[in-house]
Write a protein that holds these residues in place. Structure first.
Motif, PDB file in Angstrom:
ATOM      1  N   GLY A  47     -23.420  28.876 -38.101  1.00  0.00           N
ATOM      2  CA  GLY A  47     -22.629  29.009 -37.062  1.00  0.00           C
ATOM      3  C   GLY A  47     -21.659  28.303 -36.663  1.00  0.00           C
ATOM      4  O   GLY A  47     -21.043  28.538 -35.880  1.00  0.00           O
ATOM      5  N   VAL A  48     -21.274  27.086 -37.635  1.00  0.00           N
ATOM      6  CA  VAL A  48     -20.324  26.404 -37.222  1.00  0.00           C
ATOM      7  C   VAL A  48     -18.903  27.106 -37.675  1.00  0.00           C
ATOM      8  O   VAL A  48     -18.661  27.483 -38.841  1.00  0.00           O
ATOM      9  N   LEU A  49     -18.103  26.922 -36.969  1.00  0.00           N
ATOM     10  CA  LEU A  49     -16.773  27.503 -37.062  1.00  0.00           C
ATOM     11  C   LEU A  49     -15.679  26.516 -36.823  1.00  0.00           C
ATOM     12  O   LEU A  49     -15.652  25.508 -36.123  1.00  0.00           O
ATOM     13  N   TRP A  50     -14.602  26.397 -37.749  1.00  0.00           N
ATOM     14  CA  TRP A  50     -13.532  25.399 -37.817  1.00  0.00           C
ATOM     15  C   TRP A  50     -12.163  26.011 -37.603  1.00  0.00           C
ATOM     16  O   TRP A  50     -11.691  26.985 -38.146  1.00  0.00           O
ATOM     17  N   LEU A  51     -11.674  25.733 -36.143  1.00  0.00           N
ATOM     18  CA  LEU A  51     -10.502  26.358 -35.755  1.00  0.00           C
ATOM     19  C   LEU A  51      -9.468  25.267 -35.925  1.00  0.00           C
ATOM     20  O   LEU A  51      -9.433  24.148 -35.501  1.00  0.00           O
ATOM     21  N   ILE A  52      -8.325  25.975 -36.457  1.00  0.00           N
ATOM     22  CA  ILE A  52      -7.108  25.414 -37.018  1.00  0.00           C
ATOM     23  C   ILE A  52      -5.896  25.933 -36.188  1.00  0.00           C
ATOM     24  O   ILE A  52      -5.727  27.020 -36.370  1.00  0.00           O
ATOM     25  N   ARG A  53      -5.348  24.962 -35.532  1.00  0.00           N
ATOM     26  CA  ARG A  53      -4.375  25.661 -34.599  1.00  0.00           C
ATOM     27  C   ARG A  53      -2.863  25.132 -34.986  1.00  0.00           C
ATOM     28  O   ARG A  53      -2.552  23.956 -34.929  1.00  0.00           O
ATOM     29  N   PRO A  54      -2.079  26.094 -35.612  1.00  0.00           N
ATOM     30  CA  PRO A  54      -0.961  25.543 -36.297  1.00  0.00           C
ATOM     31  C   PRO A  54       0.152  25.315 -35.310  1.00  0.00           C
ATOM     32  O   PRO A  54      -0.088  26.190 -34.046  1.00  0.00           O
ATOM     33  N   SER A  55       1.224  24.743 -35.521  1.00  0.00           N
ATOM     34  CA  SER A  55       2.185  24.832 -34.362  1.00  0.00           C
ATOM     35  C   SER A  55       3.007  25.966 -34.429  1.00  0.00           C
ATOM     36  O   SER A  55       2.653  26.894 -35.153  1.00  0.00           O
ATOM     37  N   ASP A  56       4.092  26.026 -33.308  1.00  0.00           N
ATOM     38  CA  ASP A  56       4.697  27.205 -33.534  1.00  0.00           C
ATOM     39  C   ASP A  56       5.325  27.894 -34.737  1.00  0.00           C
ATOM     40  O   ASP A  56       5.285  29.210 -35.042  1.00  0.00           O
ATOM     41  N   ASP A  57       5.628  27.000 -35.742  1.00  0.00           N
ATOM     42  CA  ASP A  57       6.558  27.514 -36.806  1.00  0.00           C
ATOM     43  C   ASP A  57       5.834  27.327 -38.310  1.00  0.00           C
ATOM     44  O   ASP A  57       6.254  28.116 -39.169  1.00  0.00           O
ATOM     45  N   HIS A  58       4.860  26.658 -38.277  1.00  0.00           N
ATOM     46  CA  HIS A  58       4.252  26.089 -39.574  1.00  0.00           C
ATOM     47  C   HIS A  58       2.850  25.533 -39.305  1.00  0.00           C
ATOM     48  O   HIS A  58       2.488  25.034 -38.413  1.00  0.00           O
ATOM     49  N   LEU A  59       2.136  25.170 -40.380  1.00  0.00           N
ATOM     50  CA  LEU A  59       0.798  24.479 -40.434  1.00  0.00           C
ATOM     51  C   LEU A  59       0.973  23.326 -41.316  1.00  0.00           C
ATOM     52  O   LEU A  59       1.517  23.488 -42.372  1.00  0.00           O
ATOM     53  N   THR A  60       0.717  22.135 -40.781  1.00  0.00           N
ATOM     54  CA  THR A  60       0.531  20.760 -41.652  1.00  0.00           C
ATOM     55  C   THR A  60      -1.097  20.489 -41.490  1.00  0.00           C
ATOM     56  O   THR A  60      -1.678  20.970 -40.632  1.00  0.00           O
ATOM     57  N   PHE A  61      -1.221  19.232 -42.348  1.00  0.00           N
ATOM     58  CA  PHE A  61      -2.680  18.941 -42.420  1.00  0.00           C
ATOM     59  C   PHE A  61      -2.714  18.146 -41.012  1.00  0.00           C
ATOM     60  O   PHE A  61      -3.998  17.843 -40.787  1.00  0.00           O
ATOM     61  N   GLU A  62      -1.995  18.034 -40.130  1.00  0.00           N
ATOM     62  CA  GLU A  62      -2.038  17.253 -38.752  1.00  0.00           C
ATOM     63  C   GLU A  62      -2.294  18.327 -37.779  1.00  0.00           C
ATOM     64  O   GLU A  62      -2.446  17.949 -36.791  1.00  0.00           O
ATOM     65  N   ASN A  84      -2.667  31.860 -23.281  1.00  0.00           N
ATOM     66  CA  ASN A  84      -1.420  30.823 -23.519  1.00  0.00           C
ATOM     67  C   ASN A  84      -1.694  30.027 -24.830  1.00  0.00           C
ATOM     68  O   ASN A  84      -0.594  29.333 -24.935  1.00  0.00           O
ATOM     69  N   GLU A  85      -2.371  30.319 -25.674  1.00  0.00           N
ATOM     70  CA  GLU A  85      -2.863  29.459 -26.865  1.00  0.00           C
ATOM     71  C   GLU A  85      -2.091  30.481 -28.032  1.00  0.00           C
ATOM     72  O   GLU A  85      -2.186  31.625 -28.144  1.00  0.00           O
ATOM     73  N   ASN A  86      -1.822  29.731 -28.978  1.00  0.00           N
ATOM     74  CA  ASN A  86      -1.371  30.344 -30.223  1.00  0.00           C
ATOM     75  C   ASN A  86      -2.373  30.895 -31.111  1.00  0.00           C
ATOM     76  O   ASN A  86      -3.467  30.320 -30.622  1.00  0.00           O
ATOM     77  N   ALA A  87      -2.299  31.824 -31.669  1.00  0.00           N
ATOM     78  CA  ALA A  87      -3.291  32.262 -32.800  1.00  0.00           C
ATOM     79  C   ALA A  87      -3.799  30.985 -33.480  1.00  0.00           C
ATOM     80  O   ALA A  87      -3.112  30.192 -33.762  1.00  0.00           O
ATOM     81  N   CYS A  88      -4.952  31.238 -33.985  1.00  0.00           N
ATOM     82  CA  CYS A  88      -5.533  30.154 -34.813  1.00  0.00           C
ATOM     83  C   CYS A  88      -6.269  30.417 -35.991  1.00  0.00           C
ATOM     84  O   CYS A  88      -6.507  31.746 -36.107  1.00  0.00           O
ATOM     85  N   ILE A  89      -6.482  29.642 -37.091  1.00  0.00           N
ATOM     86  CA  ILE A  89      -7.154  30.114 -38.156  1.00  0.00           C
ATOM     87  C   ILE A  89      -8.440  29.813 -37.997  1.00  0.00           C
ATOM     88  O   ILE A  89      -8.758  28.673 -37.479  1.00  0.00           O
ATOM     89  N   ILE A  90      -9.360  30.696 -38.274  1.00  0.00           N
ATOM     90  CA  ILE A  90     -10.772  30.378 -38.248  1.00  0.00           C
ATOM     91  C   ILE A  90     -11.502  30.291 -39.622  1.00  0.00           C
ATOM     92  O   ILE A  90     -11.568  31.431 -40.110  1.00  0.00           O
ATOM     93  N   VAL A  91     -12.098  29.271 -39.763  1.00  0.00           N
ATOM     94  CA  VAL A  91     -12.778  29.102 -41.109  1.00  0.00           C
ATOM     95  C   VAL A  91     -14.196  29.143 -40.489  1.00  0.00           C
ATOM     96  O   VAL A  91     -14.726  28.431 -40.186  1.00  0.00           O
ATOM     97  N   ASN A  92     -14.929  29.931 -41.303  1.00  0.00           N
ATOM     98  CA  ASN A  92     -16.634  30.205 -40.821  1.00  0.00           C
ATOM     99  C   ASN A  92     -17.229  29.534 -41.847  1.00  0.00           C
ATOM    100  O   ASN A  92     -17.586  29.636 -43.210  1.00  0.00           O
ATOM    101  N   VAL A  93     -17.451  27.959 -41.613  1.00  0.00           N
ATOM    102  CA  VAL A  93     -17.960  26.925 -42.478  1.00  0.00           C
ATOM    103  C   VAL A  93     -19.299  27.490 -42.757  1.00  0.00           C
ATOM    104  O   VAL A  93     -19.946  27.073 -43.894  1.00  0.00           O
ATOM    105  N   GLY A  94     -20.088  27.738 -41.640  1.00  0.00           N
ATOM    106  CA  GLY A  94     -21.586  28.046 -41.908  1.00  0.00           C
ATOM    107  C   GLY A  94     -21.853  29.375 -43.107  1.00  0.00           C
ATOM    108  O   GLY A  94     -22.652  29.108 -44.102  1.00  0.00           O
TER     109      GLY A  94
END
Length: 169
Positions: free
Chosen positions: A95-110, A129-139
């Motif tokens: 059930g663990v999800l990893w949500l990665i929130r990129p900045s407005d124009d690109h994705l960096t490791f920070e 009001n949040e940007n779309a995020c990348i959801i990685v299903n770690v589970g």
């Protein structure tokens, strides 16, 4: 029984994830991915199941179009510390999800990241009001790779027993 020591080799990762040997070596030498085990010079590298999950997650990010430095940078910066600090066994990833929130124009490791436990019956809501995020299903990744690793181990045991006992007639 889960043994929490590095027990898989490069060949196991290449077969299980899949990832090429060159990509795996590049992740370690150029993209700052650090497996839990640091081998002595001239000795083979071993991987823990946490390392296998981390490499598989990076490969999933690469399938989405991210380059190896961003994918493995995100894993090294966020996922590996989470796995090592909070996850004791592969089942703990359920059930663990990893949500990665990129900045407005690109994705960096920070990029800001968040981990949450989620069931398939819950809605995952992201504020308007949040940007779309990348959801990685770690589970799911953990279950997939751990099942593959166990199947590999089972096949080795069967092969070894067959070689010792010979064919049964």
């Amino acid at each position: 029984m889960i043994i929490d020591v590095p027990i898989w080799r490069n060949a196991d990762l290449i077969r299980t994830i899949p990832i090429t040997r060159a990509d795996l070596n590049q992740a370690i030498s150029r993209n700052d991915f650090r497996p839990e085990d640091t081998p002595k010079p001239g000795k083979p590298r071993w991987y823990s199941w946490r390392d296998v999950v981390a490499v598989a997650a990076a490969q999933d990010l690469r399938k989405l179009g991210f380059g190896p430095s961003v994918a493995f940078g995100l894993v090294q910066e966020h996922l590996s510390p989470f796995l090592q600090g909070r996850i004791d066994a592969p089942d703990d990833c359920a059930g663990v999800l990893w949500l990665i929130r990129p900045s407005d124009d690109h994705l960096t490791f920070e990029a800001p990241c968040e981990f949450l436990r989620h069931t398939e019956y819950e809605e995952l809501l992201i504020a308007p009001n949040e940007n779309a995020c990348i959801i990685v299903n770690v589970g799911r990744i953990a279950a997939r790779v751990f099942n593959e690793l166990q199947a590999t181990e089972t096949a080795k045991v069967i092969r070894d027993e067959f070689q010792i006992l010979g064919p049964v007639i």
